[in-house]
Design a protein around this motif. Structure first.
Motif, PDB file in Angstrom:
ATOM      1  N   LEU A   1       0.870  -1.258   0.115  1.00  0.00           N
ATOM      2  CA  LEU A   1      -0.074  -0.112   0.071  1.00  0.00           C
ATOM      3  C   LEU A   1       0.883   1.194   0.023  1.00  0.00           C
ATOM      4  N   PHE A   2       2.149   1.063   0.777  1.00  0.00           N
ATOM      5  CA  PHE A   2       3.029   2.436   0.661  1.00  0.00           C
ATOM      6  C   PHE A   2       3.171   2.653  -0.685  1.00  0.00           C
ATOM      7  N   PHE A   3       3.723   1.621  -1.373  1.00  0.00           N
ATOM      8  CA  PHE A   3       4.436   1.741  -2.894  1.00  0.00           C
ATOM      9  C   PHE A   3       3.359   2.297  -3.707  1.00  0.00           C
ATOM     10  N   LEU A   4       2.047   1.798  -3.458  1.00  0.00           N
ATOM     11  CA  LEU A   4       0.899   2.090  -4.319  1.00  0.00           C
ATOM     12  C   LEU A   4       0.540   3.487  -4.212  1.00  0.00           C
TER      13      LEU A   4
ATOM     14  N   PHE B   1       4.018  -1.940  -8.946  1.00  0.00           N
ATOM     15  CA  PHE B   1       4.777  -2.637  -8.006  1.00  0.00           C
ATOM     16  C   PHE B   1       3.719  -2.876  -6.638  1.00  0.00           C
ATOM     17  N   GLY B   2       3.360  -1.837  -6.230  1.00  0.00           N
ATOM     18  CA  GLY B   2       2.612  -1.815  -4.858  1.00  0.00           C
ATOM     19  C   GLY B   2       1.503  -2.474  -5.031  1.00  0.00           C
ATOM     20  N   LEU B   3       0.676  -2.187  -6.187  1.00  0.00           N
ATOM     21  CA  LEU B   3      -0.504  -2.808  -6.573  1.00  0.00           C
ATOM     22  C   LEU B   3      -0.125  -4.542  -6.433  1.00  0.00           C
ATOM     23  N   ALA B   4       0.679  -4.837  -7.238  1.00  0.00           N
ATOM     24  CA  ALA B   4       0.870  -6.172  -7.478  1.00  0.00           C
ATOM     25  C   ALA B   4       1.025  -6.951  -6.135  1.00  0.00           C
ATOM     26  N   MET B   5       1.960  -6.174  -5.277  1.00  0.00           N
ATOM     27  CA  MET B   5       2.578  -6.867  -3.932  1.00  0.00           C
ATOM     28  C   MET B   5       1.022  -6.865  -3.268  1.00  0.00           C
ATOM     29  N   PHE B   6       0.240  -5.780  -3.105  1.00  0.00           N
ATOM     30  CA  PHE B   6      -0.923  -5.890  -2.319  1.00  0.00           C
ATOM     31  C   PHE B   6      -2.016  -7.080  -2.744  1.00  0.00           C
ATOM     32  N   LEU B   7      -2.089  -7.225  -3.956  1.00  0.00           N
ATOM     33  CA  LEU B   7      -2.929  -8.197  -4.491  1.00  0.00           C
ATOM     34  C   LEU B   7      -2.402  -9.623  -4.398  1.00  0.00           C
ATOM     35  N   VAL B   8      -1.084  -9.711  -4.276  1.00  0.00           N
ATOM     36  CA  VAL B   8      -0.503 -11.022  -3.991  1.00  0.00           C
ATOM     37  C   VAL B   8      -0.867 -11.182  -2.553  1.00  0.00           C
ATOM     38  N   VAL B   9      -0.737 -10.509  -1.485  1.00  0.00           N
ATOM     39  CA  VAL B   9      -1.279 -10.593  -0.243  1.00  0.00           C
ATOM     40  C   VAL B   9      -2.651 -10.959  -0.244  1.00  0.00           C
ATOM     41  N   LEU B  10      -3.694 -10.368  -0.716  1.00  0.00           N
ATOM     42  CA  LEU B  10      -4.742 -10.562  -0.616  1.00  0.00           C
ATOM     43  C   LEU B  10      -5.182 -12.037  -1.258  1.00  0.00           C
ATOM     44  N   PHE B  11      -4.521 -12.281  -2.718  1.00  0.00           N
ATOM     45  CA  PHE B  11      -4.787 -13.660  -2.833  1.00  0.00           C
ATOM     46  C   PHE B  11      -4.130 -14.856  -2.027  1.00  0.00           C
ATOM     47  N   GLN B  12      -3.254 -14.510  -1.285  1.00  0.00           N
ATOM     48  CA  GLN B  12      -2.761 -15.555  -0.327  1.00  0.00           C
ATOM     49  C   GLN B  12      -3.687 -15.527   0.978  1.00  0.00           C
ATOM     50  N   TRP B  13      -4.128 -14.545   1.505  1.00  0.00           N
ATOM     51  CA  TRP B  13      -5.040 -14.521   2.576  1.00  0.00           C
ATOM     52  C   TRP B  13      -6.041 -15.314   2.127  1.00  0.00           C
ATOM     53  N   PHE B  14      -6.818 -14.789   1.140  1.00  0.00           N
ATOM     54  CA  PHE B  14      -8.290 -15.661   0.848  1.00  0.00           C
ATOM     55  C   PHE B  14      -8.030 -17.041   0.534  1.00  0.00           C
TER      56      PHE B  14
END
Length: 79
Positions: A6-9, A29-42
């Motif tokens: 989110l910081f990089f986003l 980069f920030g968007l991709a990183m955040f989406l990876v975290v959401l995917f792993q959490w779900f």
């Protein structure tokens, strides 16, 4: 990782809007990183639920939590 994403986003979006060339790359980069975290959490939450790792007490807790969230939103918009 979510906070860093989110910081990089936000940093990238702000810099991209102001015309700095690397802002676009930082934002994506920030968007991709955040989406990876959401995917792993779900993925983990769904696997735990389908694997039967939640007891009846946890299920009731989830339902009460959603109820309180909806109530708080109703009160927020009602105010």
């Amino acid at each position: 990782m979510a906070a860093i994403g989110l910081f990089f986003l936000l940093l990238g979006a702000g810099n991209w809007i102001n015309g700095i060339a690397w802002g676009k790359y930082a934002m994506f980069f920030g968007l991709a990183m955040f989406l990876v975290v959401l995917f792993q959490w779900f993925r983990d939450a769904i696997a735990e639920s389908q694997g039967g790792q939640y007891s009846k007490r946890i299920d009731i807790s989830f339902r009460w939590s959603m109820g309180w969230f909806i109530f708080s939103e109703v009160m927020f918009f009602g105010g």
